[in-house]
Scaffold this active site. Structure first.
Site, PDB file in Angstrom:
ATOM      1  CG  HIS A   1      -3.352  -5.237   3.344  1.00 58.26           C
ATOM      2  ND1 HIS A   1      -3.033  -4.328   2.286  1.00 58.26           N
ATOM      3  CD2 HIS A   1      -3.725  -6.439   2.836  1.00 58.26           C
ATOM      4  CE1 HIS A   1      -3.105  -4.984   1.012  1.00 58.26           C
ATOM      5  NE2 HIS A   1      -3.475  -6.293   1.424  1.00 58.26           N
TER       6      HIS A   1
ATOM      7  CG  ASP B   1      -1.647  -1.314   1.156  1.00 58.36           C
ATOM      8  OD1 ASP B   1      -2.456  -1.452   0.300  1.00 58.36           O
ATOM      9  OD2 ASP B   1      -1.505  -2.170   2.267  1.00 58.36           O
TER      10      ASP B   1
END
Ligand code: NAX
Length: 354
Positions: free
Chosen positions: A210, A182
């Site tokens: 996440h 990410d």
């Protein structure tokens, strides 16, 4: 299944390269689970080629997958042999967690059921959390007590928490979850928006889970433009973008890759796993990197969930970056992803009771 090349206990070797004498260290044992899967297929080469533990550190790879995948795994082992990699001291393919985790110094826990198109991460939780309970127990029994564990398999944050809970003899600081993909996605989006190389964008943060509640935060990010370092907020000068499209693009990037590829991110996930473990072993100096770690309540986040924070790493120990200002907008985002993690933790604990 056979082990090839049993050099793990071989004495330290000295190689003379031109005028430079290179001392080869003792091999370390590194396990990758889900070793017959698609992320592992990219990750194994990176580990065995020296990109993670450094060009002087031989590795002995332990490859864990489930019994039905042993045939596929055999093919992976053949390919690793065919790479003729100087740093690869040996390979142990196995379906037995206790064999796989024996004496490992680093564990990449990738193996899990992957998310399919249209599937929410929560649907995966019940199926995957049991795997991480069993693997925590096996790590506790046979791994090195200083093993560094990176959980990639989803739901990564909660899986890491469960793994740590079932491995009480290993410090909880040694269990982390991957949000580096990410971070890399966020860094890349900002670099493209500004029009600079990705290396010139720093201090982007991923907070929380996440999942689609994660908070990609550019408010502390800086970029080098025309040789001078400036705040990303000032350069982009578009608050609506930084709080809107930027955040949602990063949050939904995994789903976008699945929609396009019909499979989840693998090449970029393997690269991110390498980045995470390399920075943990070799240090970050003053770079900030995002890692899911067991929360101590920093920044008003819930304690005892695996929450992604900005960290720096020195001598193999991570430390949360302190003293950042949290805006009202950021507060809402941090709280929302924290709430999801608390809920996931409860669901996971309920599953583990069975
Ligand atoms: P694959 O389905 O290609 O491979 C998974 C492998 O794990 C399979 O070979 C399977 O047999 C094996 N496996 C299943 N149960 C196991 C067990 N109990 N022990 C050992 N191995 C086991 O999936 P892949 O694309 O490699 O993805 C792996 C995991 O990474 C998934 O959970 C996926 O959702 C997750 N991801 C996490 C990311 C992150 O940033 N944290 C991003 C990428 C990816 O989506």
């Amino acid at each position: 299944m056979p082990i090839w090349c049993c050099a793990a206990s071989a004495p330290t070797e000295t190689h003379v390269v031109s005028e430079v004498v290179v001392i080869m260290a003792e091999p370390i044992r590194v396990v990758v689970t889900g070793a017959a899967g698609q992320i592992a297929y990219s990750l194994l080469y990176q580990i065995a080629s020296g990109a993670v533990f450094g060009p002087q550190q031989p590795v002995f790879l332990h490859l864990l997958d489930i019994a039905p995948m042993m045939g596929v795994l055999e093919g992976v082992v053949m390919e690793l042999a065919d790479c003729a990699l100087p740093l690869l001291a040996g390979v142990l393919p196995t379906a037995n967690p206790e064999e796989a985790f024996k004496d490992v110094a680093a564990a990449f826990l990738v193996g899990a059921m992957p998310r399919k198109e249209g599937m929410e991460r929560k649907d995966l939780l019940a199926a995957n959390v049991r795997i991480f309970k069993e693997q925590g127990q096996a790590l506790d029994k046979v791994a090195r007590k200083d093993v560094k564990v990176l959980v990639v398999g989803n739901p990564a944050n909660t899986n890491a928490l469960i793994c740590s809970k079932y491995a009480p003899s290993i410090p909880k600081e040694n269990f982390t979850a991957m949000t580096r993909l990410d971070q890399n996605r966020a860094q890349s989006q900002l670099a493209a928006k500004i029009g600079v190389p990705v290396k010139d964008v720093k201090r982007v943060i991923i907070w929380g889970n996440h999942s689609s509640t994660q908070f990609p935060d550019a408010s502390n990010a800086v970029a080098i433009v025309g040789g001078a370092q400036k705040s990303v907020s000032e350069i982009i000068n578009d608050d609506a973008y930084l709080k809107g499209a930027f955040v949602t693009t990063v949050q939904k990037r995994g789903a976008a890759v699945i929609a396009a590829r019909k499979m989840s991110s693998a090449l970029s996930a393997a690269k991110a796993a390498s980045d995470h473990m390399r920075d943990w072993f070799l240090g970050t100096e003053d770079r900030w990197v995002s890692m899911g770690v067991v929360s101590d309540g920093s920044y008003g986040t819930p304690r005892d969930v695996v929450y992604s924070f900005p960290v720096t790493v020195t001598n193999g120990k991570w430390k949360i970056v302190e003293g950042l200002t949290i805006s009202d907008f950021a507060r809402q985002m941090l709280d929302a992803t924290g709430k999801e993690l608390v809920e996931e933790k409860q669901e996971a604990l309920d599953v583990c009771k069975d």
